[in-house]
Scaffold this active site. Structure first.
Site, PDB file in Angstrom:
ATOM      1  CG  HIS A  60      -2.249   0.640   0.987  1.00  0.00           C
ATOM      2  ND1 HIS A  60      -2.395   1.832   0.312  1.00  0.00           N
ATOM      3  CD2 HIS A  60      -3.513   0.259   1.338  1.00  0.00           C
ATOM      4  CE1 HIS A  60      -3.677   2.159   0.272  1.00  0.00           C
ATOM      5  NE2 HIS A  60      -4.375   1.213   0.878  1.00  0.00           N
ATOM      6  CG  ASP A  86     -12.378  -6.893 -21.920  1.00  0.00           C
ATOM      7  OD1 ASP A  86     -11.870  -8.000 -21.663  1.00  0.00           O
ATOM      8  OD2 ASP A  86     -13.024  -6.660 -22.957  1.00  0.00           O
TER       9      ASP A  86
END
Length: 421
Positions: A167, A384
């Site tokens: 992170h 996608d």
């Protein structure tokens, strides 16, 4: 009982940016990044269902090379993800993300025997079943890689793409930009440049540290006992993962019960908080609820929306379990969350000096601490990378709840997904 998920690693490789990319990059950590310095990495899985019964040969000869090539091109724009956290030997000894030519991102390619459709369904599952689909992120002393990736084929069903990332390198908005960029280049088959909304900005001078928070956070991590550090960001254990869907009609119906100005986020997280408390049968104790907000547009001097790194403020609130499980429990939670959001108007960094110390004090009360991660605004259902059927994702890091947006393609209905642990 967890079902077997046998995964065979078929390739371990490293994917580097194209040779003509920048020779080096050095990104200093800001106080927003340092706040996450010793948290465990976050992990996420993307499921891509194949409608044409993808074979091992087809995947190896067609799909995988395209994914590798487009990843390399994408990394030209996201060099820090190939880099490592290092501590320069200078007077500041402040960590930086260092990329030098030759650095690359680790990629694992694997094949799985598990039931793809069961793992990607909404039913409750043991989170341990997902672990073999996620990459390890090995670190050397004073040299910690930012990210690793894994692509796993489920023959005749589909494939998954999983990442493990620290992170301190990036927040949810930044990782969503990277995944959308990879998908865009994968679809186009070339690097014609990224659109403005996906072009990362690395300028750290826009982050003003008027409260000297970076020094405060570095000292906090330096002074933190190892026994407490080991509990930071760790799940309480004995959890299951399940998904619940809320339609627009569900959400609007919930909002009508409260003030007309209540936000969807407020009413959904309030309802979820109450359900979690009731599920854990917490009757007497005080429970805590945490979530993060994007500061890019909320700072005194707004930051570019495509700023890459961390730019999050923490919101902390608490309520008595007895009130939350009562008849008006959701109303109590709605009020508490609404007040916490309202306090942001006083300044998103209000109380920031105590964020880490307060959070660590709750590490010993993990059964009574609940988190929300993610955002519907990331539009992850649009990432996608080659699947021809239904796409979905899951956040592996065992925070309690992830909010995300989904599009049920078969019927064209938009829903909000709650990934619940």
């Amino acid at each position: 009982m967890a079902q077997s998920n046998c995964v065979k690693v078929v390739e371990l490789c490293r994917v580097a940016p194209p040779p003509d990319s920048a020779a080096e990059a050095c990104i200093p950590l800001t106080f927003f990044d340092v706040a996450w310095l010793k948290f465990p990495p976050t992990q996420r899985l993307f499921f891509y269902q194949s409608s044409h019964l993808i074979s091992v040969t087809n995947f190896s000869d067609t799909v995988l090379p395209k994914l590798k090539q487009s990843l390399s091109v994408t990394l030209r724009h996201y060099l820090p993800l190939c880099g490592n956290l290092t501590w320069p030997q200078d007077s500041t000894n402040s960590p930086v993300i260092q990329y030098t030519q030759g650095d690359a991102i680790s990629l694992t390619v694997a094949e799985a025997e598990a039931d793809f459709h069961r793992l990607s369904a909404d039913d409750f599952r043991d989170p341990g079943e997902f672990r073999p689909l996620l990459p390890d992120l090995p670190a050397q002393e004073n040299r910690i890689p930012a990210m690793a990736l894994q692509i796993t084929l489920f023959p005749s069903a589909g494939f998954t793409i999983g990442y493990t990332a620290y992170h301190w390198a990036l927040d949810g908005k930044s990782v969503a930009m990277f995944m959308h960029s990879w998908a865009s280049i994968c679809r186009s088959g070339e690097d014609s440049g990224l659109p403005p909304e996906l072009t990362p900005v690395y300028d750290r001078t826009c982050i003003k540290d008027q409260l000297d928070l970076k020094a405060t956070y570095l000292k906090f991590w330096s002074d933190l006992p190892k026994s407490v550090e080991a509990k930071i960001g760790v799940s309480a254990g004995d959890v299951m993962r399940g998904t619940f869907r809320l339609s627009k009609e569900n959400i609007e119906s919930m909002k009508k019960k409260y003030d007309h100005q209540v936000t969807s986020f407020t009413v959904i997280t309030a309802h979820t908080w109450v359900c979690l408390v009731r599920g854990r049968v917490l009757k007497e104790e005080r429970t805590h609820f945490m979530f993060s907000v994007d500061c890019r547009s909320r700072m005194e001097h707004p930051i570019c929306s495509t700023y890459f790194g961390n730019c999050l403020a923490g919101c902390f609130l608490a309520a008595d379990s007895k009130e939350l499980i009562g008849e008006e429990g959701v109303g109590v939670a709605v009020k508490a969350i609404g007040e916490a959001l309202g306090r942001l108007k006083e300044g998103v960094l209000r109380g920031a000096e105590a964020w880490l110390s307060y959070g660590s004090s709750l590490s010993v009360q993990r059964e009574r601490v609940f988190f929300v991660a993610g955002s519907p605004r990331f539009e992850l259902y649009k990432v996608d990378l080659g699947g021809e059927g239904r796409r979905r994702w899951t956040l592996y890091w065992l925070l309690r709840v992830e909010l995300s947006h989904s599009l049920i393609q078969e019927v064209g209905v938009e829903e909000l997904r709650l990934e619940w642990c």
